[in-house]
Design an enzyme around this catalytic site. Structure first.
Site, short mmCIF file in Angstrom:
data_model
loop_
_atom_site.label_atom_id
_atom_site.label_comp_id
_atom_site.label_asym_id
_atom_site.label_seq_id
_atom_site.Cartn_x
_atom_site.Cartn_y
_atom_site.Cartn_z
N SER A 103 2.96 73.88 -30.28
CA SER A 103 4.18 73.07 -30.29
C SER A 103 3.93 71.57 -30.45
O SER A 103 4.88 70.80 -30.54
CB SER A 103 4.96 73.30 -28.99
OG SER A 103 4.19 72.91 -27.87
N TYR A 142 -10.32 41.65 -46.74
CA TYR A 142 -9.31 42.29 -45.90
C TYR A 142 -8.52 43.32 -46.70
O TYR A 142 -8.26 44.44 -46.24
CB TYR A 142 -8.37 41.23 -45.34
CG TYR A 142 -7.39 41.73 -44.30
CD1 TYR A 142 -7.71 41.68 -42.94
CD2 TYR A 142 -6.15 42.23 -44.66
CE1 TYR A 142 -6.83 42.13 -41.98
CE2 TYR A 142 -5.25 42.69 -43.71
CZ TYR A 142 -5.60 42.64 -42.37
OH TYR A 142 -4.72 43.09 -41.42
#
Length: 299
Positions: free
Chosen positions: A153, A209
């Site tokens: 679940s 970056y």
């Protein structure tokens, strides 16, 4: 991975699937967007592990949260983690296991570095940036895989924060493999070392970056596609893996400049990781393009 043309509304989280037993980890949670995400998740009743590479800063952040949130801060825990250090990642995973067991539900890979000012583009720290922004989240995910909650679940939720959209096309191949991503990263570092990175077509702004986040975006896509291959015991580990770009946010990285606050960006991040399973996407890239997305972001 193209940005989605929509952003899930917080109204979708009205079905509260989480409880006080739900556990989230937020890397780089001592300041900026990470701090705000920790705060937001704690406010709605999630157990949150705030990580920082500096013990004093991490404990300082925890103290500020306790002052701001009062009793809700009792659900916030601090563990030391330097995502650029593989040994630190192993120690963190061991500490998490000892304290919580295999109960991790949500991982927000927020920690990252950049050594450029807004108007600069140096690659002098490229190796450190790649190690922290790409390999860091990758190794953290790999170390924590055995600790994700596994049941019929539950769905594990991984959100990787990134910023740059450039050069996505070079990694849009649906058959992309993890090894190809790593080779792309190695080629970039070779080009930096050889002084050819400008002529090789790498992103022109905040290059190191941008490449690190491009690689993380691609890895997230591969991980989302292959999530059925990960098994814990007799159960498949069902994962939702997405990327979230907070846009131009007012943080220390932008020297306080931006179009919106860290708290506003954090509300959107919290919405993504708290969506009920029937609304939960995977393999998607969500970009905060403008402040119109903020209107329906409050949980």
């Amino acid at each position: 991975m193209e940005p989605e043309h929509y952003f899930p509304s917080a109204a979708l989280c009205s079905t509260r699937w989480w409880s006080k037993e739900t556990v989230a980890v937020v890397t780089g949670g001592n300041k900026g967007i990470g701090f705000a995400v920790v705060k937001r998740l704690a406010e709605v009743g999630v157990n949150v592990v705030l990580t920082a590479r500096d013990k004093q800063k991490g404990e300082g952040a925890l103290k500020r949260l306790r002052e701001q949130l009062g009793v809700a801060a009792s659900q916030i825990h601090f563990l030391l983690l330097d995502v650029s250090d593989p040994n630190s990642i192993k120690t963190f995973a061991s500490s998490f296991k000892a304290k919580f067991g295999p109960t991790l539900d949500i991982l927000v890979n927020n920690a990252g570095v950049s050594f450029n000012e807004l108007d600069e583009n140096s690659v002098g720290h490229a190796e450190c940036v790649i190690k922290t922004n790409f390999y860091g989240p990758k190794f953290v995910i790999e170390a924590l895989l055995p600790l994700f909650r596994s049941s019929s679940s539950s769905v594990t939720r991984i959100l990787n924060k990134m910023r740059n959209e450039e050069m996505k096309k070079c990694l849009e191949n649906e058959e992309l493999k993890e090894e190809e991503i790593e080779e792309m990263v190695k080629k970039f570092l070779r080009d930096v070392k050889n002084g050819t990175w400008k002529s090789e077509g790498w992103p022109s702004y905040w290059t190191d970056y941008a490449v690190s986040k491009l690689a993380l975006n691609a890895y997230s896509k591969v991980l989302a596609k292959n999530n059925n291959n990960y098994k814990l015991g007799s159960n498949n580990l069902k994962m939702s893996v997405n990327c979230f770009c907070p846009g131009f946010t007012k943080t220390s990285m932008t020297k306080g400049k931006g179009t919106h606050t860290a708290d506003q960006a954090a509300s959107l991040a919290a919405t993504l990781v708290l969506l009920p399973s029937h609304h939960l996407p995977t393999g998607k890239f969500f970009l905060l393009r403008n402040t119109n997305n903020l209107a329906n972001s409050k949980l």
